[in-house]
Structures are given as C-alpha cells and as structure tokens.
Design a protein around this motif. Structure first.
Motif, short mmCIF file in Angstrom:
data_model
loop_
_atom_site.label_atom_id
_atom_site.label_comp_id
_atom_site.label_asym_id
_atom_site.label_seq_id
_atom_site.Cartn_x
_atom_site.Cartn_y
_atom_site.Cartn_z
N VAL A 234 0.84 -1.20 0.00
CA VAL A 234 0.00 0.00 0.00
C VAL A 234 0.87 1.24 0.00
CG1 VAL A 234 -1.67 1.32 1.37
CG2 VAL A 234 -1.96 -1.16 1.07
N GLN A 235 1.91 1.20 0.80
CA GLN A 235 2.79 2.36 0.88
C GLN A 235 3.47 2.62 -0.47
OE1 GLN A 235 5.61 2.05 4.07
NE2 GLN A 235 6.51 4.05 3.64
N GLN A 236 3.90 1.54 -1.10
CA GLN A 236 4.58 1.70 -2.40
C GLN A 236 3.65 2.27 -3.47
OE1 GLN A 236 7.29 -1.05 -4.09
NE2 GLN A 236 7.64 -2.17 -2.19
N VAL B 6 -10.44 -5.52 1.07
CA VAL B 6 -9.34 -4.73 0.53
C VAL B 6 -8.61 -4.04 1.68
CG1 VAL B 6 -10.67 -4.36 -1.58
CG2 VAL B 6 -10.60 -2.57 0.16
N ALA B 7 -7.37 -3.70 1.41
CA ALA B 7 -6.59 -2.94 2.40
C ALA B 7 -6.10 -1.67 1.75
CB ALA B 7 -5.41 -3.78 2.90
N GLY B 8 -6.06 -0.61 2.54
CA GLY B 8 -5.61 0.67 2.02
C GLY B 8 -4.92 1.44 3.12
N PRO B 9 -4.62 2.67 2.83
CA PRO B 9 -3.90 3.47 3.83
C PRO B 9 -4.70 3.65 5.11
CG PRO B 9 -4.44 4.77 1.86
CD PRO B 9 -4.84 3.37 1.57
N LYS B 10 -6.02 3.57 5.01
CA LYS B 10 -6.84 3.74 6.21
C LYS B 10 -7.20 2.40 6.84
CE LYS B 10 -8.93 7.22 3.68
NZ LYS B 10 -10.16 7.57 3.02
#
Lengths: 338, 169, 789
Positions: free
Chosen positions: A16-18, A178-182
């Motif tokens: 996610v960071q990338q 899903v996964a994200g910054p939050k």
C-alpha cells in the motif's frame, strides 16, 4: 511495452505504501491481463509492484460459516479447492469456463476481479476509446460491437466485463476484502464493479491505493441447484457472448430463493433483484423462468451488431434456470448444453 | 537457490536464480524480460515457442514449479527461485518422455511449432490429474492452439502417455 | 561436407506455375516429358510385373512416423527466428496507422535516444533498393506493382511498415518502435467489399462458357439461385513470420526465413538488392505452418536484409501476431450461383459469378467459378469473375485457394437444389456426376473415383438412415443435421531437380530445395527414396529447405508430393544405371548384357528382374568401380497430354448438433472420403486431411477477419478474437482413402493432399446446419446469432 521500474512488496502495508508513493504504479500478480495490455501499450505503468510474495494464498473457512479465499490464490486452485467444489460449485464451474488452464494457473483471484474489457478499440491505441483515453470518444458505439454490452451502457462506453468468475461471485453475494492506507474495508461484490457512466476509465470502486486481499463467500453456496452456462463463438477458450450464473434454494418444486447473474452483457457482472423477485416463492416452471428472464432483460438495448444478445441472454437465462432447478448443471467439458 | 523477498524499486537489471531443466542458472535480466524471451534469447532454449506473445495460443507453455503456464506472460524477475521445465528438459538425458514418444506414435503434430507447448501443457495436465475422459482432455488442452489441427491425434497421444505413466509412475 | 551450390536457376516455368494456380482449366504446358527420366514404377524396388522377387520393404503406402518427429518433439527443430548468432541485432517494425495517404514526417529522435537503439530505417533513410517493379516480382507474384517495404512515403494499407527500429535487444527495439512518431496526410480509404461491389471490373473469362446458361436456366424445370458470402480470412500459422539474416562477411548473407520457397526468396532478395546469387543463401529447414502465406516472400525478409546490409551485422526481424495481419489473406468473396435442372435431377444450366477483392496495386485472383462446371455435368455453363480493389494488402493463396470458396458456394447451392427437387443431396450428385472435364475440351479424367468416395463415405457415415426433412432428427434438446458435399482439387506437378548421393555403405542423401511446411515432405521423400534405391528407411537422409540445393519451385498447390517423389524416382533411375554401368565391369558379371530396365535395386543390391539370384551388392559394385559414392542430379518435368483432366476428389459427410433453444452448434462427426491417387504415407496423409477438415470447421463456424471500415483497420488482429478451432471444437473425424490407381497423372500416380482435405467441408457443415435447423445461412462464418430469429 514501456520500460518500467520493478519492486517487490514485503507485506500488505508495504504494498500500500509503495503504490501510494507512485501514482502511475500498478500491482502485478498473475500478470495475465496486465502484461498483455502493457505489450499493447494500453497500460503504461511506471512501476510494477510484485505482490506475489505476500501471504494471501490460503483458502479457509470463516467463523460465519463462509470461506475466505486469499487474493493470490490462483484461479485454478480456487476452482479445484475441495471446499469450493463441494460448497460453491457454481464458482468452480465459472472459473473453469474462462481462459485456459495455463492462464488459470497464473491468474490470481484478485486479478480476476480487475480484468479489463476485451473491447477491440480499448486494445487498439490507434482508435479513440473513452476508457483508455477519457474524452476521446467511443469507437464501438458505431463500430464493430457484436461482443458489446446490452445493459447499463452509456454514451461514453459500451464495453463488457470479461470475467466468468465474477458472475458467479455476484450470484453468491461475495465480499471483496481490501486494504488501504486507512486500513481494511469490505466491499460487496455488487458494489465493486462500476457501470461506465461518464467515467468509463474507472472499472471498479477500488481506490488506486488499495489492494485486494481476499474474497469471502458467505455460507449459502447453492450447491444443490446451480449452474454456470456460458455461450461463446467456439466451444472453449473464448470470451462469453452471454453467460449466466444461477443458484436456487428449492423447496420441492418451489423456488425458495433465487440468484441470477449475467456475464458478457454489461460493463459489470449483471444482477437484477426484480428478476430474482419474480422467481422467489414461485413454482419452477418454464413460465416462471420466462417471466424472470423478461424482467432481467427489460431494459436491454442493442447496437448495430449485438441486438441478438438480448434474445440470447433471455433464452440462456431460461435455460440456466432450468438446469439449476433440475439439478443438471452445465458441464464445462461436455459441450452439449444440459 | 537464494532469492530476494524484497527488491527495492529499480529499472536496472536484476539478478535472478532459476533452476532450468534441473540446472541452476543465475542471470541478470531487465524487469520487462519475459520468461519466454529469456529462454529463447538468453539461454538459447528455442524449443519453447512464441506464437502470439499474448497468452492466446499456448505455444510458449512451460512448467514452472511443476505447473503449466504461458511463459510469454511471465516476468522472469517475478520467478526468482523457481524451477522451470521446458521441452528440452522434459525427458531424462537423451531419452524421450512418454508424451514425446506418444506424439510421434500418433502423429500428433504436423509443422511442429505448437508441439513443445502442447507436450508441456499435456505434462501439466497429467500432473493435475483432472482429465479422465476425452472431453476433459479436449477442454483442458484447449489453451493450446494447433493450426495444423492435429487435435484428435493429440488427444490420442495424451491418452497413450497417461496409460504408460500410470503403469510406470 | 562440400555443399553443391546451384546457380540462380533460370525463371523458366514461372508463367506456367502461375497459370496452373489460376484454376482447374488453366493447366498450361509445363515442359516436355523426358521419358528417359520417367520410367513408370520401375524404380520401386522390383517391378510387380516382373514377378521375380518381392521387395524386402515397401515404404510407399506404409504408415510411417515422421522422420523429423524426434526433432519436433524435443525442441530440436529450429525455425526461422531460432538461429542465434553472436552480436545479433533485433529489429522491430513500426506500422502505419492509416489505410491510405502518405507520410509527411517521421520523427525518430526519441527512439534514437533510447539506450541500445542502433538506428531507425525509413524510406528516407535506408540503403539502396531496386526501383523497378520487375525487381520486386517474385515467382508467384500476380500482375501489378508489387509492394516495396520502406520504399517511399505512400501508404497503401493499414499496418504497412513505415519504419524499422534496430537495437541490441528485442525488448529495446519494441520500446523504441513505440516512440517513432509518424505524421500522415490521410486520404479517404475503402475497405468494405460490399461498398466496392459496383466498382468491380470483369476479368478475362475464366473458362470458355458452353451453351447458353441463361436461356437454359430460364427454361429449366427447377431453378435455384443464391448468393454466398465468404469473409476475409487469415492463415494464422502458429509460427510468426520471421527472418534471421546472418552477416557472413564479404557481403555474403545467410537468410533463415519462414517461407514455402527458399529459392523464390533467394531470387527475390538478389533481385531487390542486386546481389550475386552466390552471396545469398536462404535456409528454412522447418516451417511452422504457412498454408499459402509463405508462397510469396514477405516484407520481413526484405527489411531484415536491408538492415543487415545497412549495419553490416546479423539481424533478426520477427513480426508480431498483429503485424501478420498486414500480410496476405483469403480474399472476401461474393458469389452468385444459378442452377437449372430437370425434374429428374440432372443439371442443364450452371452460372457461377464471383467477385473477389485485392489491393490497389496487384491483381490477385484465382478461378473460383470454373469448379462448378468441372464437378457436374451440364450442357450449359457460364462463368464470370470480377475483381474489386480495396485499401488493403494484396490478397493471396490460402489453403485450397479458389476451390475452398468456389466449391463452398456450389455445394451449398447443390444442397438447395436438392431441397427444391425433393431429392436426396447425394442422389443429386450422382445424377449430375461427370466423367469428363467439360470445361477443357470435354476430356476424360486421368482417374476419378469420386463415385467410390460417395459410396464408402456414405456407408461409414450411415447416410442411408438420414431423414430428408429438415428439423426431423434430434438428440434431446439438440437438433441433429446431416449434410454432405463434394470436394475437388487439381493434381498439379512442377519441374523439380533432385540430387542423390549414394555411398558404398548403402546410405543415401537425397537433396532438393523444396520445403516441408508440416505436410510431411521429409518423410515421404525418405520413403520414396528408400523404395527406389532398395535401402532401409534409416539409411536415407533428406536435405531440403536450402536454396543451395537442387532446384524446386515453391511448395504449394499440393504439387510437391507428386513432383519430388517422381523426381526422386528419376534420379534413382540414373543411380541405378550408373551402378549397372559399373557392375558390367565385374568379372563374369551377371549383368554383362543386362539393360537398365532389367535390373532393380533391392536390399542394398543390384538385382536382376529376370532372375533374383543374379545380384551384386552396392558395396561390391562400387569397389569394382573404384568409387566410394555415386552422385546423380536429375531434373524432372511433366506435361499434361491435354487428353486428360487431372483432379483429386472427396466426399464429405458431416453431422452437427444444434441446441434448439440457444443455437449453439457442435460438429460432432465428419467423414471425409478422399480419392487422390497413390497415398504415400497413410499416417501423415491422414493428418493432412484431418487438418483440412478442421480448417473447414473453422471456415464454417469461426473464421472472419473483422475490419472497422471507418478506420480501415482490422479489429481482431490476434488469435483470441480471430477464432480458429480449439481442441474442444473437434470431435470424431474419420478419413477414408479410396483406392485410386492412376497411371496417367504421373508415373507414381500421386495427386497430392494439401488442399483436398479442406475443399467442401464448410459446405457439408453448412448443409448439415440447414438440415438440423431448416435455416439456410449463406454467409460464413455461421455464428449462432445467424441462426436466431
């Protein structure tokens, strides 16, 4: 194909960071669709983030009685997994109806959801296409559109979603994790894919800095009365003209609950609650099926070459409902229509 | 074989270790190099064929970690540490794999261009163990186009090899 | 081993080679028969007439595994793009994005800045090439102005090469190609055959019409007329077109090319680049399918040679699958057929009109129409062929050119006539059966066992159980249809030269510059040579696909099996004569007074046909003659005596099952009964015919090149959306070879099999679909939407 940077993600957070760090980056897993499009210069990512080493490769039961499939489980493993074959045979069948075994060995579960359209104008960078180059126009509307959508189209785009698997997932009301910054969130499969509207460049509601981590199937699998019926121009290894996923809960000859989804007819896998309502509580009969199919296709609109799909979809839906009700699901190897 | 689980963003060549046909290879590839191009251009293993370069024909089929895949849609950098088997490495030194012999016996090819992909695909199919009937073989071999159209002979050859391989596992 | 280098062979025979492809009636004189070279059957070990001894082996007619099989199943067989040499430069084509106009500007600066890019060639920046049309005419070029790649700024079709990127790696060349910016001045194009229908111009009469077909049609008891459409189709061989040109120093080149004619390519390259034939060697040991697409040299070979000469380095150019759609194609075809018959089911009028398409710059066409009046007896027949021009590349031969499409229309029309007559379609064929070629002087056939094809095919298929009524047969939810059709092709031969080197240890090398495009030429050459030289098959080695080998025309038209086999016999006869000459020197030679006809080669010995006990081994003959090898090179020509028609025939029976509700079509059974003279290798012959049948399934149900006429671009230029049959589409195919002895067509009685397997198949399937559904679809492919409504 442009030259791109390559990196490997060490975990989901890193992935996610990338992707946040580079607006033109893309994740790559199976690569079967992305590399194909990159070779056509349709996709031009600056960076490919290899997520294949992330621990998203397991299939397991959930506390709620469902099954969770990691986003990196290959399509073939998904299809042949005993839990899936036993409890969600419509998904097994749908996956086997798509692509080839080699591609299914490569393609990931998450990637299957993110397949892009097979519209020839989308693929040909010489021709205008709103999905590829927003605002450039839709060449298909007045061009070769035999394979195109009949439902949910817009003036901007009449492309179809090519997945078979997703049609079955829609019928089963799967959830996309899903996964994200939050952090993580869950998206109902029905809300995952989009209609084209005036933003056909967006296929899904996945944010660009999010990553699919799993698919979850609810407990109800419709394993007794189901079918996946795919109609195409040759008997294997071709995209659907029309496909139908059906799951029925039967109570004797009466349909207690119906699920009905179409593929190959819209910008997303197509489901219509009104059509299902026309089935629920009704006696399984040709007349019931006809009524439901009529409802399902009531808003269908054809173009120069694809009006045949409206009647084909209607007939295919009726046939698929018959197959499911009779407990005679379509085989994906014996090509006689059951 | 060692492999890196993390690779920092780079456009430069990346060192990759592969076991190709039983032999460890370490070589340096650009990120955009496909397994197909690496096999043909860098390792001179031209038995693996390029028919479409888009995953539409199956001529490039090889086994990666025992599973059949389209090498044209496989990036080498993503397969660091993998075992790759191509047509050149299917049989132990010098001999013929039962599938290779069966393809000759049944004339399961004409021009021969799709043949290595057909045979590798069939090897994958047999390992998967999902094809019992002719219909199932046909369906699970449909990712390998043969324009000379040796299909019925390909099915016959696979059946022969299956029976031989069951007798001598 | 020393290579014999043939000088650039003269281009004699070009005209006849071209004309024979024009159709059944145009069989021109192909040169004198050299009787001395062609001793019927004598060289097949021992002549059956002599009844002296039977050969130990007889490979001809025996099912034999391909001698190149091991190479093909192990990955050892090398195709044009697979000859890796150090320092190879990789080329990538930049293709035009418009169909017609001219190039205003090419900006390659961005491409040239990519690290690893060596150069970008364009029409403005390239080495010298020839500037006359004649220089670009290959052996099989049609009339017109041949396409010259990178010659000038004219754009003649979409996908035309406009620049060539040269780089140290293929991936770099591909990337840089996307960075070459081309500005065009666009002109209005036309790519739709139906829009250009009225613009079609009439070609010379394909064959002399007979009687008055229009009057006879008007007066006929029963009439059928119909229009039949065939779309553009592309060959799509599995191997992409490719050339690897190695720079051998001193300006010499070796060109590994995907081609059906190495010497055609060699002459073409020499002509365009004004090169000495000794400096250009074209090699093509394996060809990954071609089906006609490799008859003419393709532009990638010109560009690869151009680049090698520009850089003085070795260069490889491989076309992408998409770029292969900028080569030739089977022309789209609009055909009109009128059949007039008596109530008794005999034809009295055949009119067959065709419109086919070509480029703006060359007139490619074959004779679709004349097959009609060849296949069936009719006092009145008339043919018209028109050609129309589109902004596309020149159309070209594709498997069974003209017959595949012409017979599709005819055999569909015959099926419709049978319906109109309420007659079994097979019975109609039998009533219209022709024992003579009425197109061409009303001569008999050298052999024609079509009647037996009908009989055996029908029997194997179970045709007599057919209910004639459409929609009368079903299998559960599927309608079952049985259809049939006839196939015909021409038995052609071309002048060819074969060299045989026989060594004292009983091994022979057979060499000819022909090609094996998957047809099995390697294997049949070895079989014929083994029998002709009386040696075990394993003692024969075959060299082909190399322009330095003895002369051969392109491999096409099903003519190579007959030509090269008879060529091997001719040369073997010369070997035998030389052995006999030496054998006479043996003290007390048993052959002191023997004539050539009285001896044969068998079991590695020279044997008397009159007394099998009189024999000397090859080794002994050579020892006495003080030689360790005998080498002979002989040319063989053929001439039609003008008194016979030479044709192969087939009968096709097809079963389809069509889902009544969804119109999904499955071809469940096909029987193909073929009469094509002597079958050299039943194993590879079976594969060839079976492959043709599957092509017919593709033609009937799948294949169609889709052009967006607004853009003048092919929109399914790939093999995901250009559908060809996959394994799941193919079920029960049975092939019968009907016995057909033919002592006239050529000494070995061979007719060739490359095309006949396909001709008629699409019609049989279309007719079966009509029988199943009651719906007649007259435009191919028959996709399920055409059966709806």
């Amino acid at each position: 194909m442009i030259n791109f940077h390559y990196s490997r993600a060490s975990d989901v957070a890193d992935a996610v960071q990338q992707i946040r760090a580079d607006p033109a980056a893309k994740f790559i897993a199976g690569g079967t669709n992305l590399l194909d499009l990159m070779k056509e210069d349709v996709e031009r990512p600056s960076l490919l983030i290899d997520i294949t080493r992330l621990p998203l490769k397991t299939v397991g039961e959930t506390a709620g009685g469902g099954v969770r499939i990691g986003a990196l489980v290959p399509n073939s493993d998904f299809s042949y997994h005993p839990l899936i074959e036993q409890r969600y045979p419509v998904v097994s069948s749908a996956i086997r109806a798509g692509a080839s075994q080699q591609l299914r060995n490569m393609a990931s579960t998450g990637g299957n959801l993110l397949q892009r359209t097979r519209c020839a104008y989308f693929y040909d960078t010489v021709t205008p296409c709103n999905k590829r180059t927003p605002g450039s126009g839709c060449s298909a509307i007045n061009g070769i559109n035999r394979g195109h959508a009949i439902l949910g189209t817009s003036e901007a785009c009449i492309a179809t979603h090519p997945s078979d698997m997703c049609v079955a997932l829609l019928a089963l009301e799967a959830t996309v994790h899903v996964a994200g910054p939050k952090g993580e969130r869950a998206i109902a499969i029905a809300d995952f894919h989009r209609l084209p509207g005036d933003t056909p460049q967006r296929d899904t509601n996945l944010d660009r800095d999010e990553i699919i981590i799993a698919i979850e199937l609810p407990a109800q699998g419709f394993a007794k009365n189901y079918t996946y019926l795919k109609i195409r121009d040759r008997l294997s290894y071709a995209f659907a003209l029309v496909s139908v996923a059906v799951g029925l809960e039967m109570d004797g000859g009466t349909i207690r609950q119906a699920r009905l989804a179409l593929g190959g007819v819209a910008h997303k896998p197509w489901r219509d609650f009104a059509a299902e309502a026309a089935l629920n509580g009704q006696v399984a009969s040709p007349e019931t099926f006809r009524r439901a199919a009529d409802v399902l296709l009531r808003d269908a609109k054809g173009f120069a070459h694809n009006t045949f799909k409206i009647e084909l979809a209607r007939q295919a839906a009726m046939r698929a409902l018959t197959q499911a009700a009779n407990g005679t699901p379509q085989s994906q190897s014996n090509k006689k229509i059951a | 074989m060692t492999q890196n689980n993390t690779v920092a963003k780079t456009r430069n060549n990346i060192s990759v270790a592969l076991v190709v046909n039983g032999t460890g290879q370490r070589f340096s590839v650009a990120p955009w190099t496909t397994l197909l191009d690496a096999l043909r251009d860098q390792l001179d293993l031209t038995g693996t064929k390029k028919g479409c370069d888009h995953g539409q024909c199956g001529a490039c089929t090889v086994l990666v970690d025992g599973r059949r895949v389209n090498s044209c849609l496989t990036l080498v950098v993503m397969k660091d540490g993998a075992e790759v088997t191509t047509i050149e490495g299917l049989a132990p030194s010098g001999g013929l794999h039962p599938l290779q012999q069966a393809f000759i016996d049944h004339d399961a090819f004409q021009c021969g261009y799709c043949t290595p992909g057909q045979i590798c695909s069939a090897a994958g199919l047999i390992a998967e163990g999902k094809a019992k009937t002719d219909d199932e073989i046909r369906e699970l071999m449909s990712g390998n186009l043969c324009r000379c159209a040796a299909y019925p002979n390909i099915v016959a050859a696979i059946r022969q090899a299956m029976s031989v391989m069951v007798e001598k596992p | 081993m020393a290579q014999f280098t043939a000088p650039c062979p003269p281009r004699e025979g070009d005209i006849s080679r071209r004309s024979v492809l024009q159709g059944a009636v145009a069989l021109g004189a192909l040169g004198p028969v050299r009787a001395a070279d062609v001793v019927p059957h004598a060289a097949i070990a021992v002549d059956h007439k002599s009844q002296v001894s039977k050969p130990m082996t007889s490979y001809i007619g025996t099912a034999t595994s391909r001698i190149d099989g091991h190479a093909k199943v192990t990955g050892g067989a090398k195709y044009a793009a697979e000859f890796n040499v150090p320092g190879l430069v990789h080329a990538f084509v930049v293709a035009s994005t418009i169909a017609k106009g001219r190039i205003l500007r090419i900006d390659a600066s961005e491409a040239l800045r990519v690290e690893g890019v060596i150069d970008v060639l364009t029409h403005e920046k390239r080495p010298r090439m020839a500037d006359t049309d004649q220089a670009y005419k290959d052996d099989v070029a049609p009339e017109g102005t041949p396409f010259r790649p990178l010659y000038d700024g004219r754009i003649l079709f979409n996908g035309q090469p406009v620049a060539l990127v040269l780089a140290e790696r293929w991936e770099i060349a591909r990337l840089a190609a996307s960075l070459v910016h081309v500005e065009y001045e666009q002109e209005a194009h036309v790519t739709d055959p139906y829009r250009q229908r009225e613009a079609a111009f009439v070609l010379p009469e394909p064959a002399k019409s007979r009687g008055n077909a229009a009057e006879a049609f008007a007066a006929a008891d029963v009439r059928h007329q119909g229009e039949y459409h065939v779309p553009i189709e592309h060959h799509n061989p599995m191997e992409p077109f490719a050339s690897t040109v190695t720079w051998d120093g001193g300006g010499k080149l070796t060109v590994y090319d995907k081609t059906q004619g190495v010497q055609n390519v060699q002459r073409y390259v020499c002509s365009i680049f004004d090169m000495n034939p000794d400096d250009v060697r074209v090699v093509s040991p394996f060809v990954g399918g071609a089906f006609g697409s490799g008859l003419r040299p393709q532009y990638q070979v010109v560009l690869a040679v151009l680049a090698a000469r520009a850089l003085e380095r070795s260069v490889r150019l491989v076309l992408t699958r998409q770029q292969m759609y900028s080569l030739g194609y089977r022309p789209a075809m609009i055909q009109r057929i009128e059949l007039g018959a008596t109530t008794g089911g005999t034809l009295n009028a055949i009119t067959h009109d065709a419109i086919t398409v070509t480029s703006q710059y060359e007139d490619f066409y074959r004779n679709e129409t004349t097959w009609s009046g060849l296949l069936y007896k009719s006092a009145n027949a008339q043919y018209t062929h028109k050609l129309t021009r589109l902004d596309l590349p020149t159309s070209c031969d594709m498997r069974g050119p003209s017959a595949t499409t012409g017979v599709y229309a005819l055999e569909s029309a015959m099926d419709e006539l049978a319906v109109a007559l309420s007659l079994d379609p097979l019975e109609l064929r039998l009533r219209c059966y022709s024992d003579r070629d009425q197109n061409n002087g009303d001569v008999p056939f050298s052999s024609k066992n079509l009647r037996e094809c009908y009989r055996q095919g029908a029997e194997m298929f179970g045709w007599e159980k057919r209910n004639r009524e459409p929609r009368s047969m079903r299998d559960g939810s599927e309608l079952v249809g049985w259809g049939m059709a006839t196939g015909v092709w021409e038995a052609l031969q071309v002048p060819i030269t074969v060299r045989i080197k026989l060594t004292a240890n009983g091994h022979a090398e057979v060499a000819c510059a022909t090609s094996d495009i998957g047809t099995g030429t390697y294997t049949i050459m070895a079989q014929v040579a083994a029998d002709a030289l009386g040696l075990p098959l394993d003692n024969i080695s075959i060299k082909l696909g190399d322009s330095t080998l003895p002369q051969s025309p392109v491999e096409g038209g099903s003519w190579i099996a007959a030509s090269v086999s008879n060529g091997i016999v001719t040369t073997s006869n010369a070997i035998r004569e030389e052995l006999l000459r030496l054998a006479k020197r043996v003290p007390d030679s048993p052959f002191a007074n023997a004539t050539s006809d009285e001896v044969a080669l068998a079991d590695g010995r020279l044997v008397s046909r009159l007394d099998a006990s009189r024999a000397i081994s090859i080794a002994d003959v050579m020892r006495v003659g003080a030689v360790d090898r005998i080498e002979q090179e002989k040319s063989t020509s053929f001439a039609n005596d003008g008194k016979h028609a030479h044709n192969a025939h087939s009968a096709l029976f097809a079963e389809v099952k069509v889902d009544e509700q969804l119109s999904v079509i499955r071809v469940t059974r096909i029987v193909s009964a073929v009469a094509a003279g002597r079958i050299l290798n039943p194993k590879t012959a079976h594969s060839q015919v079976m492959g043709g049948v599957v092509w017919g399934i593709g033609m009937a149900l799948h294949e169609e090149t889709l052009i967006d006429h607004k853009f003048g671009r092919i929109m399914n230029a790939n093999i995901a959306e250009y559908h060809v049959p996959v394994n799941a589409d193919v079920h029960d195919i049975k092939v019968i070879f009907v016995e057909e002895q033919d002592h006239i067509v050529n000494p070995l009685g061979i007719k060739g099999l490359g095309e006949i397997g396909l001709v008629g198949v699409a019609a049989a399937i279309a007719n079966a679909i009509y029988h199943a559904t009651g719906k007649r679809v007259r435009d191919l492919p028959i996709t399920l939407d055409k059966l709806q409504r």
